[in-house]
Scaffold this active site. Structure first.
Site, mmCIF file in Angstrom:
data_model
loop_
_atom_site.group_PDB
_atom_site.id
_atom_site.type_symbol
_atom_site.label_atom_id
_atom_site.label_comp_id
_atom_site.label_asym_id
_atom_site.label_seq_id
_atom_site.Cartn_x
_atom_site.Cartn_y
_atom_site.Cartn_z
ATOM 1 N N SER A 71 0.881 -1.183 0.000
ATOM 2 C CA SER A 71 0.000 0.000 0.000
ATOM 3 C C SER A 71 0.907 1.218 0.000
ATOM 4 O O SER A 71 2.085 1.130 0.355
ATOM 5 C CB SER A 71 -0.851 -0.016 1.275
ATOM 6 O OG SER A 71 -1.445 1.250 1.499
ATOM 7 N N TYR B 194 -2.047 -0.524 10.603
ATOM 8 C CA TYR B 194 -2.058 -0.872 9.168
ATOM 9 C C TYR B 194 -0.768 -0.374 8.518
ATOM 10 O O TYR B 194 -0.120 -1.101 7.757
ATOM 11 C CB TYR B 194 -3.288 -0.244 8.501
ATOM 12 C CG TYR B 194 -3.435 -0.554 7.031
ATOM 13 C CD1 TYR B 194 -3.822 -1.818 6.593
ATOM 14 C CD2 TYR B 194 -3.202 0.426 6.056
ATOM 15 C CE1 TYR B 194 -3.975 -2.103 5.240
ATOM 16 C CE2 TYR B 194 -3.360 0.153 4.702
ATOM 17 C CZ TYR B 194 -3.740 -1.113 4.300
ATOM 18 O OH TYR B 194 -3.889 -1.392 2.954
HETATM 19 P P1 NAP Z 1 -10.813 -6.737 -0.438
HETATM 20 O O1 NAP Z 1 -11.702 -6.932 -1.605
HETATM 21 O O2 NAP Z 1 -11.428 -6.644 0.924
HETATM 22 O O3 NAP Z 1 -9.739 -7.909 -0.456
HETATM 23 C C1 NAP Z 1 -9.174 -8.509 0.651
HETATM 24 C C2 NAP Z 1 -9.036 -9.987 0.305
HETATM 25 O O4 NAP Z 1 -8.209 -10.614 1.271
HETATM 26 C C3 NAP Z 1 -10.384 -10.710 0.304
HETATM 27 O O5 NAP Z 1 -10.496 -11.475 -0.868
HETATM 28 C C4 NAP Z 1 -10.325 -11.597 1.527
HETATM 29 O O6 NAP Z 1 -11.045 -12.795 1.305
HETATM 30 C C5 NAP Z 1 -8.818 -11.840 1.647
HETATM 31 N N1 NAP Z 1 -8.434 -12.157 3.016
HETATM 32 C C6 NAP Z 1 -8.592 -11.388 4.120
HETATM 33 N N2 NAP Z 1 -8.156 -12.050 5.198
HETATM 34 C C7 NAP Z 1 -7.700 -13.257 4.754
HETATM 35 C C8 NAP Z 1 -7.126 -14.388 5.383
HETATM 36 N N3 NAP Z 1 -6.933 -14.441 6.711
HETATM 37 N N4 NAP Z 1 -6.773 -15.438 4.613
HETATM 38 C C9 NAP Z 1 -6.967 -15.422 3.271
HETATM 39 N N5 NAP Z 1 -7.502 -14.379 2.624
HETATM 40 C C10 NAP Z 1 -7.864 -13.326 3.368
HETATM 41 O O7 NAP Z 1 -9.942 -5.423 -0.629
HETATM 42 P P2 NAP Z 1 -8.782 -5.024 -1.669
HETATM 43 O O8 NAP Z 1 -8.800 -3.565 -1.751
HETATM 44 O O9 NAP Z 1 -8.879 -5.824 -2.902
HETATM 45 O O10 NAP Z 1 -7.460 -5.421 -0.863
HETATM 46 C C11 NAP Z 1 -6.446 -6.257 -1.379
HETATM 47 C C12 NAP Z 1 -5.093 -5.808 -0.836
HETATM 48 O O11 NAP Z 1 -4.820 -4.504 -1.332
HETATM 49 C C13 NAP Z 1 -5.011 -5.707 0.686
HETATM 50 O O12 NAP Z 1 -3.774 -6.240 1.125
HETATM 51 C C14 NAP Z 1 -5.074 -4.215 0.950
HETATM 52 O O13 NAP Z 1 -4.416 -3.851 2.146
HETATM 53 C C15 NAP Z 1 -4.358 -3.692 -0.281
HETATM 54 N N6 NAP Z 1 -4.639 -2.292 -0.601
HETATM 55 C C16 NAP Z 1 -5.919 -1.892 -0.880
HETATM 56 C C17 NAP Z 1 -6.140 -0.560 -1.176
HETATM 57 C C18 NAP Z 1 -7.517 -0.041 -1.457
HETATM 58 O O14 NAP Z 1 -7.713 1.177 -1.369
HETATM 59 N N7 NAP Z 1 -8.469 -0.871 -1.837
HETATM 60 C C19 NAP Z 1 -5.085 0.349 -1.214
HETATM 61 C C20 NAP Z 1 -3.801 -0.114 -0.939
HETATM 62 C C21 NAP Z 1 -3.592 -1.436 -0.643
HETATM 63 P P3 NAP Z 1 -11.775 -13.585 2.517
HETATM 64 O O15 NAP Z 1 -12.403 -12.551 3.379
HETATM 65 O O16 NAP Z 1 -12.762 -14.468 1.833
HETATM 66 O O17 NAP Z 1 -10.703 -14.350 3.207
#
Ligand code: NAP
Length: 249
Positions: free
Chosen positions: A134, A147
């Site tokens: 991130s 975070y």
């Molecule tokens: P998201 O749709 O909520 O994705 C998070 C994913 O992680 C979900 O598919 C969830 O699936 C999985 N997950 C969570 N806990 C888990 C566990 N214990 N074991 C296995 N899988 C797990 O949100 P996203 O934005 O796509 O986030 C993906 C990554 O991008 C994250 O690392 C986040 O910190 C990073 N990020 C996001 C943003 C943003 O603004 N969206 C910005 C910077 C970085 P389950 O709940 O089914 O396990």
């Protein structure tokens, strides 16, 4: 381009992970999409996208899950450690359980997933480790010290491993998006609104304002960067934390 390759994407059933998984499958890879919710993974599955229920915070689950995926589709020579939870709390409101939950998924989870995929890459003499960190891996994110620490730790893991894999055909990099248009941001809008005492629309505007292009990052932009890191021509990109954040520093 990725014909014959097996890629494993954690958190591959939603958001950025699903966008990356689809891009890799589109380039010919067989992609294992891992997460905890079987129904979400089943809905995302399709040609080239294979669901795997696996909890990245649980070592036994990661060891067994990666072994199962490797048995089915061969060594996972592309490993995208993307699973993460994004929740903001001031440090004063951060109890040890909250701190440990974030570290267990965002940092331990990436470490375990990458560790389990690495032997297959070494045996193949080629591999791509991509951690979805991130912009909070490069600078402080207001209201989210735990975070921020987890994502700085992840960038540290990537930099450390990149030294270890030099000359092996494996590269290891981090992608560092700003606020992206996914469920995480949708979920956080309410929390930020409550914390800042503003409406949800104003909370979203605050997030958009962090980006100097004045918009959320599209998941496809992060997927394009992941694809580039797997493509011929990026062999010398190693140990980098690549900001995808509209010029945000
Ligand atoms: P998201 O749709 O909520 O994705 C998070 C994913 O992680 C979900 O598919 C969830 O699936 C999985 N997950 C969570 N806990 C888990 C566990 N214990 N074991 C296995 N899988 C797990 O949100 P996203 O934005 O796509 O986030 C993906 C990554 O991008 C994250 O690392 C986040 O910190 C990073 N990020 C996001 C943003 C943003 O603004 N969206 C910005 C910077 C970085 P389950 O709940 O089914 O396990």
């Amino acid at each position: 381009m990725l014909e014959g390759r097996h890629a494993l994407v954690t958190g591959g059933g939603t958001g950025l992970g699903l966008a990356i998984a689809r891009a890799l499958a589109g380039a010919g890879a067989e992609v294992t999409i891992a997460g905890r919710r079987a129904e979400v993974l089943a809905a995302a599955a399709g040609p080239g996208l294979h669901p795997l229920v696996m909890d990245v915070a649980d070592e036994a689950s990661v060891v067994a899950g990666v072994a199962m995926a490797v048995a089915a589709r061969g060594p996972a020579t592309v490993c995208v450690a993307n699973a993460g939870i994004a929740e903001g709390r001031s440090l004063a409101r951060t109890d040890l359980a909250f701190w440990r939950r974030l570290m267990a998924v965002n940092l331990d989870g990436a470490f375990l997933t990458i560790r389990e995929c690495l032997p297959g890459m070494r045996a193949a003499g080629w591999g791509r480790v991509i951690a979805v960190a991130s912009i909070a891996g490069l600078r402080g994110l207001r209201g989210a010290p735990a975070y921020t620490a987890s994502k700085h730790g992840l960038v540290g893991l990537v930099r450390g491993l990149s030294e270890e894999v030099i000359g092996s055909g494996i590269t290891c990099n981090a992608l560092c998006p700003g606020y992206a248009d996914t469920e995480i941001v949708a979920r956080n809008t309410g929390a930020i609104a409550a914390r800042a005492g503003v409406s949800e629309a104003e909370a979203l505007a605050l997030m958009v304002a962090e980006n100097r292009h004045r918009r959320l990052i599209a998941p496809g932009e992060v997927a394009a960067a992941a694809l580039w890191l797997c493509a011929p021509g990026s062999e010398s990109v190693n140990g980098q934390a690549i900001a995808i954040a509209g010029g945000q520093v």
